[in-house]
Design an enzyme around this catalytic site. Structure first.
Site, PDB file in Angstrom:
ATOM      1  N   HIS A 174      61.332 -26.715   6.481  1.00 29.73           N
ATOM      2  CA  HIS A 174      60.443 -25.545   6.499  1.00 29.73           C
ATOM      3  C   HIS A 174      61.238 -24.257   6.330  1.00 29.73           C
ATOM      4  O   HIS A 174      62.442 -24.209   6.551  1.00 29.73           O
ATOM      5  CB  HIS A 174      59.642 -25.507   7.801  1.00 29.73           C
ATOM      6  CG  HIS A 174      60.487 -25.395   9.028  1.00 29.73           C
ATOM      7  ND1 HIS A 174      61.026 -24.193   9.452  1.00 29.73           N
ATOM      8  CD2 HIS A 174      60.900 -26.322   9.912  1.00 29.73           C
ATOM      9  CE1 HIS A 174      61.720 -24.394  10.541  1.00 29.73           C
ATOM     10  NE2 HIS A 174      61.670 -25.688  10.848  1.00 29.73           N
ATOM     11  N   GLU A 231      59.755 -32.750  14.389  1.00 30.42           N
ATOM     12  CA  GLU A 231      61.033 -32.204  14.796  1.00 30.42           C
ATOM     13  C   GLU A 231      61.505 -32.836  16.104  1.00 30.42           C
ATOM     14  O   GLU A 231      60.726 -33.370  16.875  1.00 30.42           O
ATOM     15  CB  GLU A 231      60.911 -30.693  14.947  1.00 30.42           C
ATOM     16  CG  GLU A 231      60.708 -29.965  13.635  1.00 30.42           C
ATOM     17  CD  GLU A 231      59.314 -30.097  13.026  1.00 30.42           C
ATOM     18  OE1 GLU A 231      58.465 -30.867  13.528  1.00 30.42           O
ATOM     19  OE2 GLU A 231      59.057 -29.426  12.024  1.00 30.42           O
TER      20      GLU A 231
END
Length: 159
Positions: A16, A107
């Protein structure tokens, strides 16, 4: 045959773009943050160079996409393949039926270290009497209340 015409399966990993916490070096795992304007620019810049017909990543040739459920990951996906920055897998492009939102690639869980910077973590650990022999290292020592060891090994072995 050029790489663009190759039929060999490929795997692309996209991280990201910038968030408020990545900007300041804070560990960001489960906290759901949006991309900053700079993060949006990073991703759209990547899209313009790498994604589209005749480019390295052509959505017509992509078989599957796995996206973390975090907003920043979904925004990144949409900016790369749908042109917008909204969350969710309904990108409105030819990619929608190829996308899976999954915690399997979410994550790492930083546990008690979520939102902290390295200096703060080392100070806290020192106060607890940890790391007397050597400084804390996330890959070796993991995160109290979170994951330990290499965070990617479990996710990789799922397939």
């Amino acid at each position: 045959m050029s790489d663009l015409d190759a039929t060999t399966p490929r795997v692309f990993l996209a991280r990201h773009g910038e968030t408020e916490w990545t900007k300041t070096g804070r560990y960001t795992g489960t906290t759901d943050l949006d991309l900053t304007p700079t993060g949006v620019s990073q991703v759209t810049g990547t899209r313009s160079q790498l994604v589209g017909p005749g480019k390295l990543i052509d959505s017509a040739r992509v078989a599957r996409v796995w996206v973390s459920p975090r907003k920043r990951a979904q925004q990144t996906f949409h900016l790369l393949f749908g042109g917008g920055g909204k969350s969710g897998a309904d990108c409105g492009s030819d990619m929608a039926d190829k996308v899976t939102l999954t915690e399997d690639i979410a994550e790492w869980d930083y546990g008690d270290y979520e939102g902290l910077v390295v200096g703060d973590i080392r100070s806290r650990r020192k106060e607890k009497g940890l790391d007397k022999e050597r400084e804390w290292n996330i890959w070796r020592d993991g995160c109290e209340g979170g994951e330990y060891g290499c965070p990617y090994s479990a996710g990789i072995s799922l397939g």
